[in-house]
Each structure stands twice: as structure tokens, then as C-alpha cells.
Scaffold this active site. Structure first.
Site, PDB file in Angstrom:
ATOM      1  N   ASP A   1       0.849  -1.202   0.000  1.00 42.25           N
ATOM      2  CA  ASP A   1       0.000   0.000   0.000  1.00 42.25           C
ATOM      3  C   ASP A   1       0.877   1.241   0.000  1.00 42.25           C
ATOM      4  O   ASP A   1       1.714   1.418   0.890  1.00 42.25           O
ATOM      5  CB  ASP A   1      -0.883   0.014   1.258  1.00 42.25           C
ATOM      6  CG  ASP A   1      -2.023  -0.974   1.174  1.00 42.25           C
ATOM      7  OD1 ASP A   1      -2.802  -0.891   0.200  1.00 42.25           O
ATOM      8  OD2 ASP A   1      -2.144  -1.829   2.074  1.00 42.25           O
TER       9      ASP A   1
ATOM     10  N   ASP B   1     -10.237  -5.557  -1.478  1.00 44.30           N
ATOM     11  CA  ASP B   1      -9.282  -5.041  -0.493  1.00 44.30           C
ATOM     12  C   ASP B   1      -9.970  -4.259   0.613  1.00 44.30           C
ATOM     13  O   ASP B   1     -10.603  -3.236   0.363  1.00 44.30           O
ATOM     14  CB  ASP B   1      -8.288  -4.129  -1.236  1.00 44.30           C
ATOM     15  CG  ASP B   1      -7.182  -3.602  -0.353  1.00 44.30           C
ATOM     16  OD1 ASP B   1      -6.986  -4.118   0.761  1.00 44.30           O
ATOM     17  OD2 ASP B   1      -6.495  -2.654  -0.806  1.00 44.30           O
TER      18      ASP B   1
HETATM   19  C1  DX5 Z   1      -6.528   0.406   2.874  1.00 42.35           C
HETATM   20  C2  DX5 Z   1      -5.522  -0.487   2.202  1.00 42.35           C
HETATM   21  C3  DX5 Z   1      -5.724  -1.955   2.457  1.00 42.35           C
HETATM   22  C4  DX5 Z   1      -5.583  -2.313   3.898  1.00 42.35           C
HETATM   23  C5  DX5 Z   1      -6.113  -3.675   4.194  1.00 42.35           C
HETATM   24  O1  DX5 Z   1      -6.367   1.695   2.437  1.00 42.35           O
HETATM   25  O2  DX5 Z   1      -5.559  -0.304   0.810  1.00 42.35           O
HETATM   26  O3  DX5 Z   1      -4.857  -2.732   1.646  1.00 42.35           O
HETATM   27  O4  DX5 Z   1      -4.241  -2.257   4.317  1.00 42.35           O
HETATM   28  O5  DX5 Z   1      -6.057  -3.847   5.563  1.00 42.35           O
HETATM   29  P1  DX5 Z   1      -7.232  -4.541   6.398  1.00 42.35           P
HETATM   30  O6  DX5 Z   1      -7.311  -5.958   5.914  1.00 42.35           O
HETATM   31  O7  DX5 Z   1      -6.768  -4.404   7.793  1.00 42.35           O
HETATM   32  O8  DX5 Z   1      -8.492  -3.786   6.109  1.00 42.35           O
HETATM   33 ZN    ZN Z   2      -4.544  -1.818  -0.409  1.00 47.09          ZN
END
Ligand code: DX5
Ligand code: ZN
Length: 208
Positions: A31, A171
Site C-alpha cells: 500500500d 481489499d
Molecule cells: C486500505 C488499504 C488496504 C488495507 C487492508 O487503504 O488499501 O490494503 O491495508 O487492511 P485490512 O485488511 O486491515 O483492512
Molecule cells: Zn490496499
């Protein structure tokens, strides 16, 4: 189901990346936030590029930035399978998709929860992957938005209609309970559900 693991919520990425490398996870989801497209900011490329020291898994790069063209050449240098940027982030979408492809890397567009799947239509013929956000982009550990299930169904129909073979990646807020709402996808990306546990492989198995 393929699984991509996000380490955004990791307190100590080197350790967690090493642990993920010992699992059968398919991708490491990277990310990237610029503090503009979203409020938060992730570490600069000169630090992020050290990922290769801790894992040899292929990277699934998710750009949450306003100027994808600045980041694409950098992340194209790494062991990258996909680079995805946001449909809402810029005007030169086709140029950026082509820039990703010029490095021989699979390209993708991400859509925020309030963006409709039909907005992807003009780009479908170019896309290798579509990232459907099931939380607002910006941070890990949020709750899965349940309307996403319907959105994935609509996207499946759309892909069939346009004869697109793009993969669907979901996601945000994925865990063993919400995964049933993502069964029509090809990949699920999970962050805190894996990273905050003490058995990464068990959590990954529960998502497959
Ligand atoms: C949010 C990110 C995601 C996030 C997912 O902006 O793009 O990839 O890190 O994390 P969880 O699974 O904790 O929602
Ligand atoms: Zn992400």
C-alpha cells in the site's frame, strides 16, 4: 482463492515480511499513500524498496496517490506482478495503464466504495486486474462495507459482457467471516486479519 497480504498495519515490517515469506501467500500487497489522495502517508520509496531483503514473493502494488506516473517507474523496478492505481486519482488513466504495461507488468485500476463499476468500462480492454475497495482507502483495520458483495456481482456480469479476463481483487476488512461475501472474486487482500494474528499460515488458509 488467491491471497494477497497487506503489511500496512505491521508494527515491524521486516519481521512480518519474513514471516509472510514462509507462508504460501500468493502476493505481498504494498500500500502506497502520498498524504494527498488519502490523508496518510507511507514510507518513501528509498525505504520501501528494501522489501526485497525480506521476501521474494511477487508484489501487488496498490497506489493511493495523485500522480501515479511518479511512482510507476519506481515500483516497476521491484519484483512486481501488478501495479494498480485509482480511477479517481488522475485524468491520464490510459497513459498510466500503458506506462505500467511498458515495463511488462500487469496493470490495474482500483475503485473506491462509492465509485460505480460501470465507470471502468472505457478501460476494460486494457486491464489485467481490478481492485474493488471494500473500505475507504487510507488505513488498515476498518470494517468491510457489505454493499461490496453486490458490486462484485455487477462487476462479474460486466466483465462477461465485455469479454474481459481481468482478475478481481477485493481489499479492506477481509477476514474469515467477511470472505463469504467475496466468493466471486479471484484474489482477496487481507491486512490486519493476518498481521495481527500469531499464526499467519492458519489465517491465510482460512481465506482460501
Ligand atoms: C486500505 C488499504 C488496504 C488495507 C487492508 O487503504 O488499501 O490494503 O491495508 O487492511 P485490512 O485488511 O486491515 O483492512
Ligand atoms: Zn490496499
Amino acid at each position: 482463492m488467491l491471497v494477497s497480504a497487506s503489511f500496512l498495519s505491521s508494527k515491524y515490517p521486516p519481521d512480518d515480511l519474513k514471516k509472510l515469506n514462509e507462508t504460501d501467500v500468493d502476493y505481498i500487497h504494498v500500500d502506497i499513500m502520498d498524504g494527498k489522495f488519502v490523508k496518510n502517508k507511507t514510507m518513501p520509496f528509498r525505504e520501501m524498496k528494501n522489501i526485497y531483503k525480506f521476501t521474494d514473493k511477487r508484489l501487488d502494488v496498490h497506489l493511493m496517490v495523485n500522480k501515479p506516473e511518479k511512482y510507476i517507474p519506481l515500483y516497476a523496478e521491484l519484483n512486481t506482478e501488478f501495479i494498480t492505481f485509482h480511477l479517481e486519482s488522475c485524468d491520464d488513466i490510459i497513459e498510466n495503464l500503458e506506462l505500467i504495461k511498458s515495463y511488462g507488468i500487469k496493470c490495474g485500476l482500483a475503485i473506491k466504495p462509492n465509485t460505480e463499476v460501470k465507470e471502468l468500462v472505457p478501460y476494460l480492454s486494457l486491464l489485467d486486474i481490478i481492485l474493488v475497495m471494500s473500505v475507504e482507502p487510507g488505513m488498515g483495520g476498518q470494517k468491510f462495507i457489505k454493499e461490496t458483495e453486490k458490486k462484485i456481482e455487477e462487476l462479474r456480469i460486466l466483465l462477461k459482457e465485455y469479454k474481459s479476463e481481468a482478475l478481481i481483487n477485493i481489499d479492506g476488512g477481509i477476514n474469515n467471516r467477511t470472505k463469504k461475501e467475496t466468493k466471486l472474486s479471484d484474489i482477496v487482500t487481507a491486512g490486519s486479519y493476518i498481521i495481527k494474528s500469531n499464526n499467519f499460515q492458519e489465517k491465510i488458509d482460512s481465506l482460501r
